[in-house]
Design a protein around this motif. Structure first.
Motif, mmCIF file in Angstrom:
data_model
loop_
_atom_site.group_PDB
_atom_site.id
_atom_site.type_symbol
_atom_site.label_atom_id
_atom_site.label_comp_id
_atom_site.label_asym_id
_atom_site.label_seq_id
_atom_site.Cartn_x
_atom_site.Cartn_y
_atom_site.Cartn_z
ATOM 1 N N ARG A 64 23.811 -43.624 -29.965
ATOM 2 C CA ARG A 64 24.219 -45.123 -30.484
ATOM 3 C C ARG A 64 23.827 -45.459 -31.673
ATOM 4 N N GLU A 65 24.428 -46.124 -32.526
ATOM 5 C CA GLU A 65 24.080 -46.130 -34.108
ATOM 6 C C GLU A 65 22.795 -46.799 -34.031
ATOM 7 N N ASP A 66 22.420 -47.805 -33.165
ATOM 8 C CA ASP A 66 21.177 -48.583 -33.439
ATOM 9 C C ASP A 66 19.961 -47.631 -33.321
ATOM 10 N N ILE A 67 19.944 -46.626 -32.680
ATOM 11 C CA ILE A 67 18.905 -45.833 -32.137
ATOM 12 C C ILE A 67 18.922 -44.468 -32.736
ATOM 13 N N THR A 68 19.792 -44.039 -33.220
ATOM 14 C CA THR A 68 20.110 -42.650 -33.978
ATOM 15 C C THR A 68 20.452 -42.777 -35.542
ATOM 16 N N SER A 69 19.383 -42.357 -36.385
ATOM 17 C CA SER A 69 19.428 -42.186 -37.733
ATOM 18 C C SER A 69 18.427 -41.264 -38.245
ATOM 19 N N PRO A 70 18.604 -40.949 -39.614
ATOM 20 C CA PRO A 70 17.642 -39.816 -40.073
ATOM 21 C C PRO A 70 16.487 -40.337 -39.943
ATOM 22 N N VAL A 145 26.917 -22.490 -31.226
ATOM 23 C CA VAL A 145 26.184 -23.228 -32.408
ATOM 24 C C VAL A 145 27.056 -24.433 -32.828
ATOM 25 N N SER A 146 26.606 -25.367 -33.785
ATOM 26 C CA SER A 146 27.323 -26.451 -33.951
ATOM 27 C C SER A 146 26.831 -26.820 -35.513
ATOM 28 N N ALA A 147 27.416 -27.088 -36.455
ATOM 29 C CA ALA A 147 26.616 -27.161 -37.778
ATOM 30 C C ALA A 147 25.993 -28.697 -37.996
ATOM 31 N N PRO A 148 26.642 -29.610 -37.377
ATOM 32 C CA PRO A 148 26.181 -31.079 -37.485
ATOM 33 C C PRO A 148 24.612 -31.345 -36.809
ATOM 34 N N PRO A 149 23.926 -32.089 -37.121
ATOM 35 C CA PRO A 149 22.420 -32.270 -36.826
ATOM 36 C C PRO A 149 22.865 -33.031 -35.580
ATOM 37 N N ALA A 150 21.758 -33.002 -34.576
ATOM 38 C CA ALA A 150 21.473 -33.447 -33.545
ATOM 39 C C ALA A 150 21.939 -35.174 -33.622
ATOM 40 N N VAL A 151 21.608 -35.865 -34.580
ATOM 41 C CA VAL A 151 21.609 -37.097 -34.521
ATOM 42 C C VAL A 151 23.030 -37.632 -34.788
ATOM 43 N N ALA A 152 24.112 -36.671 -35.088
ATOM 44 C CA ALA A 152 25.365 -37.037 -35.434
ATOM 45 C C ALA A 152 25.990 -37.505 -33.990
ATOM 46 N N GLN A 153 25.459 -36.927 -32.685
ATOM 47 C CA GLN A 153 26.185 -36.955 -31.654
ATOM 48 C C GLN A 153 24.996 -37.422 -30.221
ATOM 49 N N LEU A 154 23.751 -37.213 -30.570
ATOM 50 C CA LEU A 154 22.521 -37.233 -29.684
ATOM 51 C C LEU A 154 21.497 -38.256 -30.330
#
Length: 239
Positions: A64-70, A145-154
């Motif tokens: 969720r965008e408010d809890i996942t970011s770099p 395998v999946s290229a996107p980082p975890a924070v893109a979806q998790l």
């Protein structure tokens, strides 16, 4: 996250390292457990050794965008902090809420886990940086395998809590065994009873297979009748 993971004694690791997950699932089936094989977990690399260790659980939820970011990478509750809490000999096992289009760990975190003595990583989710993980040397079982980082979806929300991985309930400090056939969970309370029969079951099936290769019919051999049990016991005494 205050659950302590004590390493398995070396003799237990040695014993279970000689027993396939196929044999262990049969033993657990006889004890009434049918749902202990973790779905969607396959060896990431060919030739990975069998790993055995206590479960160190990791839990992700949908992002969720408010809890996942770099910025979350520097949080006290982060995958980085979890890696630093992993004891030597454990098997990290991650619940990714069924999401497989983000890689939860890549080469850097896997290299650190290997450096800390973590036995392996198991997830029904995905990892990233396959080539780098191979260099890192950490055995991994995943859905791919999946290229996107975890924070893109998790969003990573904690460690050492009960989780579900590949449709299987996993408690911290359960025992994880993973090999070419995937990964399984041995409930911690059943470990001693599994150990009582594990090596004998493996040795029995090896003898049966050898008999089949010699042309013996399955009737009376698998399972063994009294005559073949006597032959097997004589074989064991000779060996």
């Amino acid at each position: 996250m205050d659950i302590q993971t004590t390493p398995l004694p070396s003799h237990i690791v040695d014993t279970l390292s000689q027993v396939t997950t196929a044999t262990l699932t049969t033993i657990l089936f006889k004890k009434g457990l049918r749902n202990i094989w973790i779905r969607q977990t396959a060896p990431l690399m060919a030739g990975q050794k069998r790993v055995v260790g206590r479960a160190f659980t990791l839990r992700f939820i949908p992002q969720r965008e408010d809890i996942t970011s770099p910025a979350s990478w520097s949080s006290p509750i982060s995958t980085r902090a979890a890696v630093e809490a992993m004891p030597a000999g454990c098997v990290a096992i991650a619940d990714t809420a069924g999401i497989v289009d983000s890689g939860i760990f890549g080469d850097i975190l896997c290299a650190r886990m290997h450096q800390r003595g973590v036995a392996g990583l198991v997830t029904a989710g995905a990892v990233r940086d396959r080539a780098g993980i191979q260099v890192a040397g950490l055995p991994v079982w995943s859905s791919g395998v999946s290229a996107p980082p975890a924070v893109a979806q998790l969003a990573f929300v904690g460690w050492q809590d009960p989780i579900g991985c590949g449709g299987v309930a996993v408690m911290p400090n359960d025992i994880i065994v993973a090999d070419e056939d995937g990964a399984i969970v041995i409930p911690a309370d059943l470990l001693d009873s599994v150990l009582e029969t594990a090596l004998d079951q493996e040795q029995t099936e090896a003898w049966i297979l050898d008999e089949v290769r010699k042309g013996a019919p399955l009737t009376g051999l698998y399972p063994m009748n009294e005559e073949n049990k006597a032959r097997y016991e004589a074989y064991r005494r000779q060996g």
